[in-house]
Write a protein that holds these residues in place. Structure first.
Motif, PDB file in Angstrom:
ATOM      1  N   PHE A  89       0.819  -1.207   0.000  1.00 58.92           N
ATOM      2  CA  PHE A  89       0.000   0.000   0.000  1.00 58.92           C
ATOM      3  C   PHE A  89       0.855   1.259   0.000  1.00 58.92           C
ATOM      4  O   PHE A  89       1.906   1.315   0.648  1.00 58.92           O
ATOM      5  N   GLU A 106      -9.280   1.411  -0.978  1.00 57.30           N
ATOM      6  CA  GLU A 106      -8.365   0.422  -1.534  1.00 57.30           C
ATOM      7  C   GLU A 106      -7.856   0.764  -2.945  1.00 57.30           C
ATOM      8  O   GLU A 106      -6.649   0.677  -3.203  1.00 57.30           O
ATOM      9  N   PHE A 112      -3.814   0.656  -2.935  1.00 61.23           N
ATOM     10  CA  PHE A 112      -3.362  -0.719  -3.175  1.00 61.23           C
ATOM     11  C   PHE A 112      -2.372  -0.709  -4.342  1.00 61.23           C
ATOM     12  O   PHE A 112      -2.704  -0.267  -5.437  1.00 61.23           O
ATOM     13  N   ARG A 125      -4.774   0.472   8.415  1.00 60.26           N
ATOM     14  CA  ARG A 125      -5.342  -0.734   7.820  1.00 60.26           C
ATOM     15  C   ARG A 125      -4.672  -1.961   8.406  1.00 60.26           C
ATOM     16  O   ARG A 125      -3.442  -2.074   8.392  1.00 60.26           O
ATOM     17  N   LYS A 131     -10.147  -1.467   8.104  1.00 61.46           N
ATOM     18  CA  LYS A 131      -9.564  -0.184   7.738  1.00 61.46           C
ATOM     19  C   LYS A 131     -10.361   0.926   8.406  1.00 61.46           C
ATOM     20  O   LYS A 131     -11.598   0.977   8.292  1.00 61.46           O
ATOM     21  N   LEU A 160     -13.079  -5.419   6.033  1.00 64.46           N
ATOM     22  CA  LEU A 160     -12.666  -5.821   4.685  1.00 64.46           C
ATOM     23  C   LEU A 160     -12.895  -7.300   4.405  1.00 64.46           C
ATOM     24  O   LEU A 160     -12.980  -7.718   3.248  1.00 64.46           O
ATOM     25  N   ARG A 181     -15.214  -5.978   0.897  1.00 60.98           N
ATOM     26  CA  ARG A 181     -13.996  -5.594   0.173  1.00 60.98           C
ATOM     27  C   ARG A 181     -14.168  -4.288  -0.602  1.00 60.98           C
ATOM     28  O   ARG A 181     -13.201  -3.601  -0.897  1.00 60.98           O
TER      29      ARG A 181
END
Length: 547
Positions: A74, A299, A303, A419, A424, A480, A484
């Motif tokens: 991340f 995300e 990510f 996170r 998160k 998550l 998601r």
């Protein structure tokens, strides 16, 4: 006699192992090097990640097969300059001072006393080079011996023209042919960043730049790959419409240029004879430039792809690590590779020592690291293998953090987040304001499609409404494991109250460790000087109604 002989033999093995680990880990006397490759607004492209956001990237797949792929990596901020500053300093943007974009009227810069990676390496006799997008300053904080960037060249040429990039990499190696110093080469592609707001003649992602068509020029080493909009993958955070599909297809063509460019850089590394003594790191600065992506700490905004390829760790090739990883880990990893320690210094105030909160990723490569002394001892009957396993687990962090303050100078929307593997927590400090939209995203076909459909009342096959996207609560907590897509905020659900309070405490602790000036925002004022110099306090504003 036998016991003494075995003991002596073990001692010799251990000493040999330590010697080899020191050499292979990349001491400056050993001549090992680092090649850092960063894409611009890159995503989880290629089959290596097999994400719904991905475009084909066979050369990145090959790099992943030749190294260790981190599947939970991340960014610590979702903006170009701030993220690049964290990559090159190991310090979050609120600590190094790069709060927003560097160029033009945005004009953010790191603090003068920051000791960046190229500065530290140069001080220790390591040759440094940068090709492509620099996007950080000031120059004395980020000096490079060899530099071809937007500061002295066209960013289109040094950031997107992969033939020019290939030749510059070759030039770096040619000029250093008789230089016995180890090197750190940073290749920062400008692909696949949007360009519809700056160079619309080349398409939304500069996907036409250098493709050989009339007035587009030709990049000789690029074989453009075109994609059928009807067959591209549409991620959950992008509406499934014709406009968005065309946008994604254009991006995938630009990813093909990035992908082929990475292969060219690695080939020049091989031709120069450095393939067998260079650590290769590949990642991106932040998430893809679509709604929910770049400038968000959701995300899709943070990510990142992350590949670590070492010639000294063949057992790591083709392997995957699920360890939570941060781009803040890059600086300590490179320092560890060169056997250098981070200096003891302060940035703004004496007594507030700058400390890295990331950690070296070399232990994940299994060998050429002092911790493996314990592994060797286990193999030959010394020590406790269970203890070594516990050590490895302890090295695997269980949380990563993000700190986003601005992107463009007008986009003041500070966010902080923590996170873990399952949860998160996001703290939106300026939650009373609508979430800001950056210039190039605003004029993109994808966002214009959202605006037009919202304004006309036409169906919008998106995972949120526009108002939901703009208007966010102060605290967002996502489970998550069950959610998601980060759609269901459970911050104020009673069943998550303990998790909420625990993550709030962890986030506050990290902000304290990194001297975050926003630690008291938005409901208090930080007092950290004068009478409060040694006893910092958050003084309440009493701005929250009480009942």
């Amino acid at each position: 006699m036998i016991t003494r002989a075995i003991s002596a033999w073990v001692t010799v093995l251990v000493l040999c192992h330590l010697f080899l680990a020191t050499v292979e880990a990349g001491s400056t006397s050993g001549g090992s090097n680092v090649l850092l490759i960063i894409s611009d607004d890159g995503g989880l492209d290629g089959d290596a990640y097999a994400q719904a956001t991905s475009c084909p990237a066979p050369n990145l797949d090959a790099l992943a097969q030749n190294g260790l792929q981190f599947t939970n990596a991340f960014a610590s901020v979702s903006s170009c300059s701030p993220s690049r500053s964290t990559i090159l300093t190991g310090l979050p943007n609120h600590q190094n001072g790069m709060y927003g974009l560097h160029q033009g009227y945005h004009h953010f810069e790191s603090f003068d006393r920051v000791r960046s990676l190229p500065l530290l390496l140069g001080d220790h006799g390591i040759r440094t080079g940068i090709i492509g997008k620099k996007h950080v300053g000031p120059e004395p904080v980020y000096p490079f011996d060899f530099a071809y960037t937007e500061e002295n060249n066209s960013i289109m040429q040094v950031g997107r023209n992969i033939t020019r990039i290939k030749n510059l990499v070759k030039q770096f190696f040619t000029e250093g042919h008789n230089d016995t110093r180890p090197f750190f080469l940073y290749v920062a592609f400008h692909d696949p960043h949007r360009c519809g707001h700056t160079h619309p003649e080349y398409g939304q992602f500069c996907e036409k730049f250098g493709n050989g068509e009339p007035n587009m020029g030709t990049i000789h080493d690029w074989k453009p790959v075109k994609f059928d909009p009807n067959r591209v993958k549409v991620p959950y955070f992008v509406q499934d419409t014709e406009a968005a599909r065309r946008d994604i297809a254009a991006r995938c063509t630009t990813v093909s240029r990035l992908d082929q460019g990475v292969a060219l850089v690695l080939e020049e590394l091989r031709r120069a004879g450095h393939e067998d003594n260079t650590l290769v790191i590949y990642s991106s600065d932040n998430g893809v430039p679509f709604p929910g992506g770049r400038t968000n700490v959701y995300e899709p905004g943070v990510f990142e792809p992350f590949i670590l390829s070492s010639p000294f760790h063949p057992e790591s090739k083709g392997q995957k690590s699920s360890s939570l990883t941060s781009l803040l880990d890059i600086t300590p990893t490179v320092l560890d590779w060169f056997n250098l320690t981070y200096p003891d210094y302060y940035i703004l105030k004496k007594g507030e020592t700058a400390k890295l909160t990331g950690r070296s990723l070399l232990p994940h490569l299994k060998t050429a690291h002092p911790n493996n002394l314990r592994s060797l001892q286990s193999e030959i009957g010394l020590g406790n293998e269970d203890e070594f396993s516990k050590l490895n687990r302890a090295d695997d962090v269980d949380a990563v953090f993000a700190s986003h303050t601005l992107h463009e100078v007008t986009m003041y929307y500070p966010m902080r987040s923590v996170r873990t593997r399952r949860f998160k927590l996001i703290h939106n400090l300026n939650y009373g304001m609508a979430f800001p939209i950056d210039q190039d995203l605003y004029i993109s076909p994808t966002f214009q499609d959202i605006l037009n459909r919202t304004r006309s009342g036409a169906p919008l096959p998106w995972y949120k409404t526009l108002l939901q996207y703009y208007n966010r609560p102060e605290w967002e907590l996502f489970d998550l494991e069950l959610d998601r897509q980060e759609l269901y905020n459970v911050a104020h659900k009673s069943t998550y109250s303990r998790v909420f309070k625990s993550l709030q405490a962890r986030l506050k602790s990290w902000q304290n460790d990194t001297y975050d000036p926003w630690i008291c925002a938005p409901h208090s004022v930080l007092q950290d000087s004068g009478a409060y110099a040694h006893n910092h306090q958050c003084m309440p504003l009493y701005d929250i109604p009480t009942h």
